[in-house]
Design a protein around this motif. Structure first.
Motif, PDB file in Angstrom:
ATOM      1  N   GLN A 131       0.833  -1.116   0.207  1.00  0.00           N
ATOM      2  CA  GLN A 131      -0.015  -0.190  -0.070  1.00  0.00           C
ATOM      3  C   GLN A 131       0.727   1.368  -0.109  1.00  0.00           C
ATOM      4  N   ASN A 132       1.731   1.565   0.777  1.00  0.00           N
ATOM      5  CA  ASN A 132       2.563   2.344   1.025  1.00  0.00           C
ATOM      6  C   ASN A 132       4.354   1.891   1.090  1.00  0.00           C
ATOM      7  N   ILE A 133       5.008   2.386  -0.347  1.00  0.00           N
ATOM      8  CA  ILE A 133       6.112   2.816   0.050  1.00  0.00           C
ATOM      9  C   ILE A 133       6.992   3.995   0.324  1.00  0.00           C
ATOM     10  N   ILE A 134       8.147   4.108   1.083  1.00  0.00           N
ATOM     11  CA  ILE A 134       9.038   5.426   0.799  1.00  0.00           C
ATOM     12  C   ILE A 134      10.251   5.032   0.597  1.00  0.00           C
ATOM     13  N   THR A 135      10.648   5.635  -0.514  1.00  0.00           N
ATOM     14  CA  THR A 135      11.999   5.685  -0.871  1.00  0.00           C
ATOM     15  C   THR A 135      12.639   6.513  -0.779  1.00  0.00           C
ATOM     16  N   SER A 136      13.997   6.294  -0.513  1.00  0.00           N
ATOM     17  CA  SER A 136      14.744   7.476   0.289  1.00  0.00           C
ATOM     18  C   SER A 136      15.198   8.832  -0.938  1.00  0.00           C
ATOM     19  N   GLU A 137      14.692   8.467  -2.318  1.00  0.00           N
ATOM     20  CA  GLU A 137      14.885   9.572  -3.312  1.00  0.00           C
ATOM     21  C   GLU A 137      13.005  10.486  -2.425  1.00  0.00           C
ATOM     22  N   PHE A 142      13.225   6.400   7.795  1.00  0.00           N
ATOM     23  CA  PHE A 142      12.835   6.029   8.706  1.00  0.00           C
ATOM     24  C   PHE A 142      12.378   6.706   9.434  1.00  0.00           C
ATOM     25  N   GLN A 143      12.106   7.803  10.126  1.00  0.00           N
ATOM     26  CA  GLN A 143      11.138   8.819  10.917  1.00  0.00           C
ATOM     27  C   GLN A 143       9.805   9.000   9.799  1.00  0.00           C
ATOM     28  N   ARG A 144      10.463   9.629   8.765  1.00  0.00           N
ATOM     29  CA  ARG A 144       8.938   9.927   8.174  1.00  0.00           C
ATOM     30  C   ARG A 144       8.171   8.353   7.897  1.00  0.00           C
ATOM     31  N   ALA A 145       8.979   7.527   7.926  1.00  0.00           N
ATOM     32  CA  ALA A 145       7.701   6.252   7.894  1.00  0.00           C
ATOM     33  C   ALA A 145       6.492   6.090   9.034  1.00  0.00           C
ATOM     34  N   LEU A 146       7.480   6.531   9.936  1.00  0.00           N
ATOM     35  CA  LEU A 146       6.875   6.350  11.246  1.00  0.00           C
ATOM     36  C   LEU A 146       5.474   7.960  11.024  1.00  0.00           C
TER      37      LEU A 146
END
Length: 93
Positions: free
Chosen positions: A9-15, A27-31
């Motif tokens: 459903q959700n993916i957060i990349t370094s970009e 990691f902080q953004r995912a939290l």
């Protein structure tokens, strides 16, 4: 992901955060996006620098996957060391 038939459903990349592991921003953004605090999360990865160091900088516990039986450097301390994803099951129970 297509090759392995995976869907998320959700993916957060370094970009997305314009910051690369081991920096803690991803990691902080995912939290933040999931409304979680670090104590509620276990990061699983195979890189001592990118995964272990990065997640720990964000206060997240880490399971290091050590498939190749690499020695653990004295300056690194993952919360868990596993040889396979199956070994995570008792940790998560």
């Amino acid at each position: 992901m297509k090759h392995n038939g995976l869907s998320f459903q959700n993916i957060i990349t370094s970009e997305d955060v314009r910051s690369y592991k081991p920096r803690p921003e991803m990691f902080q953004r995912a939290l933040m996006e999931h409304g979680l605090n670090p104590a509620e999360v276990l990061h699983v990865g195979d890189s001592l620098i990118s995964d272990v160091s990065g997640a720990q900088q964000a206060g997240i516990k880490v399971a290091w996957i050590n498939r190749n039986h690499k020695p653990l450097p004295s300056n690194c301390s993952p919360d868990y060391i596993v040889k396979s994803l199956e070994e995570l099951l008792p940790i998560l129970a």
